[in-house]
Write a protein that holds these residues in place. Structure first.
Motif, short mmCIF file in Angstrom:
data_model
loop_
_atom_site.label_atom_id
_atom_site.label_comp_id
_atom_site.label_asym_id
_atom_site.label_seq_id
_atom_site.Cartn_x
_atom_site.Cartn_y
_atom_site.Cartn_z
N GLY A 1 -6.05 -45.85 30.21
CA GLY A 1 -5.74 -44.73 29.08
C GLY A 1 -4.77 -45.13 27.66
N GLN B 1 -4.39 -47.21 23.78
CA GLN B 1 -5.94 -48.60 22.48
C GLN B 1 -4.66 -48.96 22.24
N VAL C 1 0.20 -49.81 20.73
CA VAL C 1 0.01 -49.23 21.51
C VAL C 1 -0.04 -47.70 20.99
N PHE C 2 -1.32 -46.70 21.26
CA PHE C 2 -1.30 -45.90 21.50
C PHE C 2 -1.66 -45.25 22.98
N GLY C 3 -1.21 -44.72 23.16
CA GLY C 3 -1.71 -43.68 24.84
C GLY C 3 -0.10 -44.32 25.15
N SER D 1 -7.38 -38.03 23.91
CA SER D 1 -6.64 -38.97 22.98
C SER D 1 -5.36 -39.63 23.37
N PRO D 2 -5.53 -41.54 23.13
CA PRO D 2 -4.02 -41.24 23.26
C PRO D 2 -3.82 -42.10 21.12
N PHE D 3 -4.25 -41.64 20.77
CA PHE D 3 -3.96 -41.25 19.24
C PHE D 3 -3.59 -40.09 19.29
N GLN E 1 -1.68 -36.77 20.27
CA GLN E 1 -1.83 -37.44 21.38
C GLN E 1 -2.01 -36.29 23.08
N GLU F 1 -12.23 -42.17 33.26
CA GLU F 1 -11.50 -43.83 33.03
C GLU F 1 -12.74 -44.94 32.48
N ASN G 1 3.00 -41.88 19.52
CA ASN G 1 3.19 -41.60 20.68
C ASN G 1 4.64 -40.75 21.22
#
Lengths: 206, 823
Positions: free
Chosen positions: A86, A88, A114-116, B49-51, B110, B130, B724
């Motif tokens: 999960g 990036q 690292v994001f997320g 979104s991880p961003f 995020q 996933e 984050n």
């Protein structure tokens, strides 16, 4: 979450030999810590699968890598972007080569972002784990560059004492893939991405 | 003739009755959304979104859809073609924001949902999520509100700026006050941190689209469903009446669950795509921490304070920047709601606040406990304490010189709000008695002489309740909201049971119990004879457009509605009983006889039980004379608050009906080796007017105190430079527990409100008093080191950094004093 790293080491190899190794994704890729497998798209693009994670937050990252800069014999820069758990991940790893008498100074620098979920849930532990993995990569590289060329050892997987997965065999004078002995019933062929398949143990030879 | 009298039920209001709710909740018999299992139900999981900030260049759901057990998927782009964006409360340009329930072409925080996967089980949905491939192009994340205000990186192209709202609130004669001040103090920077409320139960919703009757059914734990429906229905192209929302037991909300309507919308669309199957979404804890809703973060800049020779604050001039996260949603209401408590508890008459709200790449905020007022109250308490230290006036004395005096109530604030009642000096006196002020002062003197970091802090605060939605017109003159209202229904059921329903959405406040107490008193029966419908249901038609549970108002709005409905019911019962008993209405008494609740002719054996009355109204109607046939014994009452629309130009008017107050004192010592602050003693005094159930009030006060201490010392939504969210689990975001909670010495006073029928004042949110008094105590402990506490969150790590920076000479001067103002 940004992890920056840098350092240097000296290897008895010449800058040309070091550059040759570093600029070959098929040699560099398997050095990545917790390497699982690799697919070559072309001479500068490849995809690696590596295990990533902290504690119980683990998974397989699929990272698209590119040899973004290749200036013989001074510099090689890899960039990568991928997903895992999960999250990036973006990576850049650069190597600058300085000739010394009968050796080469390799100065390395890079950054991992690292994001997320990994950053959110394991952020505090990412930096020490990241540094440990970078060190593994560098140690693997140093070891690979100091191993002597072994006759007949071409293609044999050699287990590095410093990594958990078999490292690519070392010979820097490795013949071109066309000249590798063919498996029974097969004619010699160029190494294509079909030759590197899922679950590969790092040995790039059939 | 023997006469008999009713066994007289004692008055129930004011008594600490055990809660009716607890019988089922403690036994695990509560019904929460995730307990509900419907036939053919599927499960929804979001791809997030991880961003914090990224363009979305592609979403590929094919691999997810190919997984066995997956029913369907939804993407943000798909949704944007099906529905309209949500209505924005703010004026132009913020009303141009395109707020869809999932990101369409850009992720802005995020955890923002990008796609949704529906499957036969939560596990399959997780696995399939996933497999969804999303291509991102990362963009620079804007995390700092002051950077956001520069518009260097715009988050919403349609808005064209990151500034959601800006306005200047100016009252009194600010320049004149500064001109004649004996002292002027400048405070460069103060900051209220971002934290949240972590209810035990996360957000959850079940949605089902029924194509047969063209209606949308929700089971949810949204705590303000009527506003949710007003936002949802138009977006989904539905009439309000096509949407049914039900709630049952809710495990806490604290305002956070007001803004889960986007997830409700996605579940609704998923149900439609899944041919009308019920779709459940049950949020995980890490989802909740990262992407549900946080409290507003606020920065206070360039504050100037004018004081007279006695330390009385004459004027405050300040610039406030509020961070609402990626989407305003319930904002920009917070830009005006703070002004319900413009002068806090002080006689401050001259004030200028330049208020700006911006979007950033962080989780959108919700009206978290103490919403917007807590931030302002902390600010003014900091101002008072900093001035108190700079002028060397003891903190308690400083407050006594500045407090609104008891004889001045009802008190009109500079912006026209009317504080109904209060006694702040009385609360301070009681709090000092509870904590042993003199003894602790002696200990403090000795400790500080020994070089220990020992401090005592006071925090006085307000909990304004029952708000006037007309204040929304101050931020947006076109906003179609004003006043406040609540509805209730009281009836005798066919067998004579007393049934009460009210449009509130309790999440642990004990509404069933307090309603039972109030009704029992009116009808002179016992609380266990009153049946209160659990939760909220639009189908009951016992709600208004303001119905929900928020803003510390139930005891005023909810109980006023209940009172109205039951008084109507009582009047009808009296009429019908007079007929049944062939007596005059004036001869009748309500009470409990051998057969249960009944109405009796005073001084006689003649009585009619409730079942008899219900029989006449419901099934034996032909015997009732014509003039009584309009009596239904089923009475709906809508209570409306006596508000007017404020003057939007002057930003003036009465914005809230009642003002509970709290005063807390904390004694703290910071360990000089570990820098850990330890609460040595703590007192909390509450004034919520006439108390309906003291045990419930004490529970609310303790809960608010725990929450505030947690926020002050343990809880922070921390972000890194990339957006984050670093405190997404309880390992990093550490809510307070019984282990960390000090023993609270609790007391209360009652100054009844003249603005509610019972004299009670809404309470429950608390006004953040722990944050105020802990900041004060820490500053008191560290003032000798030359330190000012300028942030609302302080733990060992931040205190260590602060002290080390000071010792290295790296700390900017935050406070400057002009001793002599220009005369």
């Amino acid at each position: 979450m940004s992890i920056k790293f840098s350092g240097e080491f000296i290897t008895p190899r010449s800058p040309d030999e070091v550059y040759e190794f570093l600029s070959d994704p098929s040699k560099f890729g398997p050095l990545l810590p917790d390497f699982e497998s690799m697919t070559l798209q072309d001479t500068t693009h490849f995809t690696v699968k590596v295990r990533v994670g902290v504690g119980n937050i683990r998974g397989t990252a699929e990272i698209k890598m590119e040899l973004a800069e290749a200036s013989r014999p001074q510099r090689a820069l890899y960039k990568g972007q991928g997903t895992a758990v999960g999250s990036q991940i973006t990576i850049s790893a650069g190597f600058d080569l300085l000739p010394l008498p009968e050796s080469t100074r390799v100065a390395w620098q890079g950054e991992a972002n690292v994001f997320g979920k990994l950053a959110s849930m394991a952020g505090g532990m990412l930096e020490p784990v990241g540094r440990k993995n970078i060190q593994k990569l560098i140690d693997g590289l140093r070891w690979a560059l100091t191993m002597p060329v072994a006759e007949g050892a071409v293609g044999e997987a050699v287990r590095s004492p410093l990594t958990e997965t078999p490292a690519q065999s070392v010979p820097l004078s490795v013949p071109s893939y066309e000249s590798q002995p063919a498996a029974a019933g097969q004619s010699p062929q160029s190494l294509t991405e079909d030759d590197v398949h899922e679950g590969h143990d790092g040995n790039l030879n059939p | 003739m023997a006469t008999s009298t009713h066994s007289k039920a004692s008055g129930w209001v004011g008594r600490s009755l055990k809660r009716k709710e607890d019988a089922r909740l403690i036994r695990g018999k509560g019904k929460f959304v995730d307990d509900i299992k419907l036939l053919g139900m599927f499960h929804l999981v979001f791809v997030r979104s991880p961003f914090a900030h990224a363009k979305i260049t592609g979403v590929d759901v094919s691999a997810a859809e190919a997984l066995p057990g997956v029913v369907c998927t939804l993407t943000g782009l798909e949704i944007s073609r099906l529905i309209d964006p949500f209505f924005e409360i703010g004026p132009s340009p913020s009303n141009k924001i395109l707020d869809y329930p999932m990101a369409v072409d850009r992720a802005r925080y995020q955890g923002e949902p990008i796609a949704a996967v529906v499957a036969e089980s939560p596990a399959i949905a997780e696995d399939a999520a996933e497999l969804v491939r999303v291509d991102y192009e990362p963009l620079d994340a804007v995390i700092d509100s002051e950077v956001a205000a520069t518009d260097t990186t715009i988050l919403h192209d349609a808005m064209g700026t990151n500034v959601v709202w800006n306005g200047i609130f100016e009252y009194g004669e600010v320049e004149e006050a500064f001109a004649k001040a004996a002292h002027i103090i400048h405070i460069d920077h103060l900051h209220m941190h971002r934290f949240s409320s972590t209810p035990l139960e996360n957000n959850a919703v079940i949605a089902q689209w029924d194509d047969n009757d063209q209606r949308l059914y929700f089971w949810s734990n949204n705590s303000f469903p009527t506003i949710g429906i007003q936002l949802l229905a138009p977006a989904l192209h539905l009439r309000m009446d096509q949407v049914r929302v039900q709630t049952h037991d809710i495990g806490g909300s604290f305002g956070i669950k007001i803004t889960n309507y986007p997830q409700m919308a996605v579940c609704a669309l998923a149900s439609r795509k899944a041919n009308g199957a019920p779709i459940k979404w049950a949020e995980t804890r890490s989802e909740h921490m990262v992407s549900s809703a946080h409290g507003n973060e606020r920065t206070f800049r360039d504050t100037c304070v004018a004081l007279d020779n006695d330390g009385v604050i004459l004027a405050v001039d300040s610039r406030h920047i509020d961070d609402c996260g990626a989407y305003p949603r319930y904002e920009p209401l917070g830009c005006v709601i703070w002004s319900q408590v413009t002068p806090a508890t002080y006689r401050l008459k001259n004030l200028r606040i330049d208020f700006t709200q911006v979007v950033t790449n962080k989780c959108p905020v919700g009206p978290n406990r103490g919403y917007s007022r807590m931030q302002h109250l902390w600010f003014l308490e900091r101002v008072l304490d900093i001035c108190s230290h700079e002028l060397n006036i003891p903190a308690d004395e400083m407050r006594l010189r500045n407090y609104i005096r008891p004889e001045e109530f009802p008190y009109t604030t500079p912006n026209g709000c009317i504080y109904d009642s209060g006694n702040y000096p009385g609360m301070l006196k009681l709090a000092k008695e509870l904590i042993g002020w003199d003894e602790w002062q002696a200990e403090r003197t000795k400790a500080q002489a020994d070089g220990r970091w020992f401090g005592i802090g006071i925090g006085t605060t307000l909990d304004s309740g029952t708000n006037n939605f007309g204040q929304s017109q101050i931020v947006n003159p076109q906003a179609p909201f004003s006043g406040n209202s609540q509805a209730a229904n009281a009836k005798l059921d066919i067998y004579g049971e007393v049934i009460v329903a009210v449009g509130s959405v309790p999440q642990g406040q004990g509404h069933e119990t307090t309603v039972s107490q109030v009704v029992a008193d009116i009808l002179n029966i016992r609380p266990e004879m009153v049946n209160v419908r659990v939760g909220f249901d639009t189908e009951r038609n016992v709600h208004t457009g303001h119905s929900g549970t928020y803003a510390s108002q139930f005891v005023v709005s909810g109980l006023s509605a209940v009172n109205g409905a039951v008084q109507q019911l009582k009047a009808e019962m009296r009429k019908l009983a007079a007929f049944a008993l062939q007596a005059s209405e004036g001869e009748l008494d309500f009470g409990v006889g051998k057969q249960g609740p009944e109405i009796r002719v005073r001084g006689s054996e003649k009585a009619v039980p409730y079942i008899g009355l219900a029989n006449l109204a419901n099934v034996n109607t032909a015997v009732v004379p014509e003039e009584l046939r309009s009596l239904t014994l089923n009475c709906r009452y809508t209570w409306r608050a006596p508000f007017k629309v404020p003057d939007v130009q002057k930003k003036y008017g009465n914005l809230t009906l009642t003002y509970s107050s709290q005063l807390h004192i904390a004694v703290i010592e910071i360990d000089k080796q570990t820098y850990i602050p330890k609460i040595l003693d703590y007192a909390a005094v509450d004034d919520c007017g006439h108390v309906i159930n003291p045990m419930i009030v004490a529970g609310q006060v303790h809960g608010a105190t725990a929450h505030g201490i947690g926020a002050a010392l343990m809880e922070r939504c921390a972000y890194d430079e990339n957006g984050n969210m670093l405190s997404s689990t309880f390992s990093d975001y550490t809510p307070i527990t019984a282990v960390n909670m000090p023993n609270v010495k609790y007391g209360n006073i009652e100054t009844p409100s003249p603005h509610s029928y019972s004299g009670a004042k809404g309470m429950g949110e608390g006004g953040g008093a722990p944050l105020h008094c802990i900041s004060a105590a820490l500053q008191d402990a560290l003032y000798a080191e030359g330190l000012i506490i300028d942030d609302s969150h302080n733990n060992a790590s931040t205190l260590f950094e602060l002290i080390q920076k000071k010792r290295r000479g790296e700390l900017d001067l935050n406070v400057k004093v002009e001793r002599d103002a220009v005369h």
